[in-house]
Design a protein around this motif. Structure first.
Motif, PDB file in Angstrom:
ATOM      1  N   CYS A 168       0.828  -1.217   0.000  1.00 54.13           N
ATOM      2  CA  CYS A 168       0.000   0.000   0.000  1.00 54.13           C
ATOM      3  C   CYS A 168       0.860   1.263   0.000  1.00 54.13           C
ATOM      4  O   CYS A 168       0.379   2.344  -0.351  1.00 54.13           O
ATOM      5  CB  CYS A 168      -0.924   0.016   1.213  1.00 54.13           C
ATOM      6  SG  CYS A 168      -2.113  -1.342   1.230  1.00 54.13           S
ATOM      7  N   TYR A 169       2.108   1.122   0.403  1.00 50.51           N
ATOM      8  CA  TYR A 169       3.027   2.265   0.454  1.00 50.51           C
ATOM      9  C   TYR A 169       4.145   2.131  -0.581  1.00 50.51           C
ATOM     10  O   TYR A 169       5.253   2.609  -0.367  1.00 50.51           O
ATOM     11  CB  TYR A 169       3.596   2.430   1.861  1.00 50.51           C
ATOM     12  CG  TYR A 169       2.656   3.182   2.779  1.00 50.51           C
ATOM     13  CD1 TYR A 169       2.686   4.572   2.845  1.00 50.51           C
ATOM     14  CD2 TYR A 169       1.716   2.503   3.542  1.00 50.51           C
ATOM     15  CE1 TYR A 169       1.817   5.265   3.672  1.00 50.51           C
ATOM     16  CE2 TYR A 169       0.834   3.189   4.368  1.00 50.51           C
ATOM     17  CZ  TYR A 169       0.892   4.577   4.425  1.00 50.51           C
ATOM     18  OH  TYR A 169       0.023   5.262   5.239  1.00 50.51           O
ATOM     19  N   THR A 170       3.840   1.515  -1.719  1.00 47.32           N
ATOM     20  CA  THR A 170       4.821   1.370  -2.797  1.00 47.32           C
ATOM     21  C   THR A 170       5.315   2.745  -3.231  1.00 47.32           C
ATOM     22  O   THR A 170       4.517   3.649  -3.503  1.00 47.32           O
ATOM     23  CB  THR A 170       4.173   0.653  -4.007  1.00 47.32           C
ATOM     24  OG1 THR A 170       3.746  -0.630  -3.569  1.00 47.32           O
ATOM     25  CG2 THR A 170       5.157   0.501  -5.141  1.00 47.32           C
ATOM     26  N   GLY A 171       6.645   2.908  -3.284  1.00 50.78           N
ATOM     27  CA  GLY A 171       7.236   4.176  -3.738  1.00 50.78           C
ATOM     28  C   GLY A 171       7.335   5.245  -2.668  1.00 50.78           C
ATOM     29  O   GLY A 171       7.580   6.417  -2.970  1.00 50.78           O
ATOM     30  N   LEU A 172       7.152   4.864  -1.393  1.00 49.13           N
ATOM     31  CA  LEU A 172       7.170   5.859  -0.311  1.00 49.13           C
ATOM     32  C   LEU A 172       8.492   6.623  -0.244  1.00 49.13           C
ATOM     33  O   LEU A 172       8.495   7.847  -0.142  1.00 49.13           O
ATOM     34  CB  LEU A 172       6.891   5.190   1.042  1.00 49.13           C
ATOM     35  CG  LEU A 172       6.886   6.127   2.260  1.00 49.13           C
ATOM     36  CD1 LEU A 172       5.774   7.153   2.161  1.00 49.13           C
ATOM     37  CD2 LEU A 172       6.755   5.341   3.560  1.00 49.13           C
ATOM     38  N   GLY A 173       9.627   5.900  -0.322  1.00 40.72           N
ATOM     39  CA  GLY A 173      10.942   6.551  -0.206  1.00 40.72           C
ATOM     40  C   GLY A 173      11.145   7.677  -1.208  1.00 40.72           C
ATOM     41  O   GLY A 173      11.365   8.840  -0.827  1.00 40.72           O
ATOM     42  N   PRO A 174      11.060   7.379  -2.523  1.00 42.89           N
ATOM     43  CA  PRO A 174      11.244   8.443  -3.519  1.00 42.89           C
ATOM     44  C   PRO A 174      10.200   9.554  -3.409  1.00 42.89           C
ATOM     45  O   PRO A 174      10.500  10.726  -3.637  1.00 42.89           O
ATOM     46  CB  PRO A 174      11.095   7.708  -4.860  1.00 42.89           C
ATOM     47  CG  PRO A 174      11.335   6.278  -4.564  1.00 42.89           C
ATOM     48  CD  PRO A 174      10.934   6.055  -3.137  1.00 42.89           C
ATOM     49  N   THR A 175       8.973   9.181  -3.030  1.00 39.99           N
ATOM     50  CA  THR A 175       7.903  10.182  -2.904  1.00 39.99           C
ATOM     51  C   THR A 175       8.225  11.176  -1.797  1.00 39.99           C
ATOM     52  O   THR A 175       8.074  12.388  -1.966  1.00 39.99           O
ATOM     53  CB  THR A 175       6.547   9.485  -2.630  1.00 39.99           C
ATOM     54  OG1 THR A 175       6.264   8.603  -3.717  1.00 39.99           O
ATOM     55  CG2 THR A 175       5.423  10.490  -2.507  1.00 39.99           C
TER      56      THR A 175
END
Length: 202
Positions: A168-175
């Motif tokens: 559900c939190y795919t891509g949290l780091g780059p975002t």
């Protein structure tokens, strides 16, 4: 982006001013900030939904409705901006209480530093709160089958069952890495523009 930001900040400022009823308060008022921000976010969702649909390369190859994923975008922007402006207003208020002193040159630097921190933290709070809705929106808008579910909670439930909370939190780091500088720049620009135009940011 310029149109979206102008619309967001303009609607937020005007709605906030209307809800305050001409009474200026230096202390943040959640009963004013939250509905003003949610309303501004709701309005810009009607601009963002079709533009984000077109922006995605996969979506451009399909014939889909311009507002597919619209309810998810509406939720993301309403909730996200309520969080963003609440964090921004409170961080700004408490930092001004602690740091604002000295010469006007020093005050300008302090204002800019406060704008960077309050805007950046607001952006991080926005995406930390609504990234799952954004993940669901992307899946809804890029689904090859038009009969695929468009209910974001149903989509998130499927993701959670397959991949857990991480899915559900795919891509949290780059975002988050992008959110801090992008929102810091937006807030500093907004505050400088208001100063140059002689508009009081209260």
């Amino acid at each position: 982006m310029a149109f979206e930001s102008s619309l967001l900040f303009g609607i937020y400022s005007q709605t906030k001013q209307s809800l305050q009823g001409g009474v200026q308060s230096s202390r943040p008022q959640p009963q004013v900030i939250i509905p003003s921000a949610a309303f501004a976010g709701a309005i810009i969702s009607f601009v963002l939904c079709p533009s984000e649909l077109v922006k995605d390369a996969n979506s451009r190859l399909q014939v889909t409705g311009a507002f597919r994923g619209g309810s998810t975008t509406f939720l993301r922007e309403s909730i996200g901006n309520a969080v963003f402006f609440s964090v921004y207003e409170y961080v700004r208020y408490y930092m001004h209480l602690q740091l604002k002193s000295g010469s006007s040159d020093h005050n300008n630097l302090v204002d800019m530093g406060i704008g960077i921190l309050s805007g950046g933290l607001g952006g991080v709070a926005f995406w930390s709160t609504v990234l799952p809705l954004d993940v669901a929106k992307t899946i809804i808008q890029t689904a090859p089958d038009k009969s695929s579910p468009t209910n974001p909670f149903q989509v998130l439930n499927s993701i959670y069952r397959m991949s857990g909370l991480r899915g559900c939190y795919t891509g949290l780091g780059p975002t988050i890495l992008r959110a801090f500088p992008a929102n810091a720049a937006a807030i500093v620009t907004w505050e400088v523009a208001m100063k140059l135009l002689g508009i009081k940011n209260n």
